[in-house]
Scaffold this motif. Structure first.
Motif, mmCIF file in Angstrom:
data_model
loop_
_atom_site.group_PDB
_atom_site.id
_atom_site.type_symbol
_atom_site.label_atom_id
_atom_site.label_comp_id
_atom_site.label_asym_id
_atom_site.label_seq_id
_atom_site.Cartn_x
_atom_site.Cartn_y
_atom_site.Cartn_z
ATOM 1 N N VAL A 33 0.811 -1.261 0.157
ATOM 2 C CA VAL A 33 -0.066 0.023 0.106
ATOM 3 C C VAL A 33 0.976 1.312 -0.065
ATOM 4 N N ALA A 34 2.019 1.155 0.892
ATOM 5 C CA ALA A 34 2.555 2.424 0.736
ATOM 6 C C ALA A 34 3.364 2.562 -0.466
ATOM 7 N N LYS A 41 -3.452 6.105 -2.220
ATOM 8 C CA LYS A 41 -3.336 5.985 -0.959
ATOM 9 C C LYS A 41 -3.996 7.158 -0.086
ATOM 10 N N SER A 42 -4.183 8.140 -0.453
ATOM 11 C CA SER A 42 -5.322 9.088 0.242
ATOM 12 C C SER A 42 -6.706 8.760 -0.084
ATOM 13 N N ALA A 43 -7.063 8.136 -1.216
ATOM 14 C CA ALA A 43 -8.177 7.912 -1.333
ATOM 15 C C ALA A 43 -8.815 6.577 -0.602
ATOM 16 N N ALA A 44 -7.864 5.860 -0.352
ATOM 17 C CA ALA A 44 -8.000 4.465 0.435
ATOM 18 C C ALA A 44 -8.287 4.890 1.850
ATOM 19 N N TRP A 45 -7.366 5.675 2.394
ATOM 20 C CA TRP A 45 -7.563 5.981 3.816
ATOM 21 C C TRP A 45 -8.953 6.873 3.987
ATOM 22 N N LEU A 46 -9.324 7.757 3.021
ATOM 23 C CA LEU A 46 -10.738 8.172 3.123
ATOM 24 C C LEU A 46 -11.755 7.155 3.074
ATOM 25 N N GLU A 70 -13.070 -2.081 -2.637
ATOM 26 C CA GLU A 70 -12.465 -2.176 -3.961
ATOM 27 C C GLU A 70 -11.976 -0.632 -4.015
ATOM 28 N N LEU A 71 -10.890 -0.345 -4.960
ATOM 29 C CA LEU A 71 -10.557 1.086 -5.200
ATOM 30 C C LEU A 71 -9.500 0.741 -6.406
ATOM 31 N N CYS A 72 -9.616 1.446 -7.568
ATOM 32 C CA CYS A 72 -8.590 1.656 -8.278
ATOM 33 C C CYS A 72 -8.121 0.092 -8.917
ATOM 34 N N ASN A 73 -9.290 -0.954 -9.084
ATOM 35 C CA ASN A 73 -8.903 -2.234 -9.762
ATOM 36 C C ASN A 73 -8.423 -3.041 -8.472
ATOM 37 N N MET A 107 -4.096 -2.933 4.012
ATOM 38 C CA MET A 107 -3.083 -3.874 3.092
ATOM 39 C C MET A 107 -3.915 -4.130 1.857
ATOM 40 N N LEU A 108 -3.281 -4.939 0.845
ATOM 41 C CA LEU A 108 -3.936 -5.281 -0.179
ATOM 42 C C LEU A 108 -4.468 -6.813 0.070
ATOM 43 N N VAL A 109 -5.458 -7.320 -0.643
ATOM 44 C CA VAL A 109 -5.864 -8.464 -0.429
ATOM 45 C C VAL A 109 -4.811 -9.693 -0.357
#
Length: 112
Positions: A33-34, A41-46, A70-73, A107-109
């Motif tokens: 993720v980093a 990352k900003s969209a994921a934290w939101l 889900e975010l950005c495929n 984290m990612l799946v």
């Protein structure tokens, strides 16, 4: 209401407050993720802070401590764990914020 129900309700409340404000614990992200672009990352934290689609499938214990989105495929997981104040073991009582450090991990799946 039983003491178990009270404890679960308190843990859920503390987890929701932590997830929505990022206060009361430590938010972390996996290396994958980093490595994502800052805007992802900003969209994921939101998404983490705004998540509110709890159901029996993602919240069987009613503690609001794990979900995916889900975010950005990509599929992301967010997990909240409970540590003691020394961070060397689990909290004996996650419903007591004076005895618990919450750690939220994004984290990612494929990292789970």
């Amino acid at each position: 209401m039983s003491s178990t129900q009270d404890r679960v309700r308190r843990v859920r409340h503390l987890n929701d407050a932590f997830r929505k404000t990022f206060a009361g614990g430590r938010m972390m992200m996996s290396a994958s993720v980093a490595a994502l672009p800052d805007m992802v990352k900003s969209a994921a934290w939101l998404k983490v802070s705004e998540f509110n689609k709890w159901d029996a499938g993602n919240d069987p214990h009613h503690e609001h401590d794990f979900f995916s989105f889900e975010l950005c495929n990509r599929t992301f997981f967010w997990k909240c764990d409970y540590y003691n104040n020394e961070m060397d073991g689990g909290s004996e009582d996650p419903s007591d914020p004076s005895r618990t450090v919450r750690v939220g991990l994004l984290m990612l799946v494929d990292e789970y």
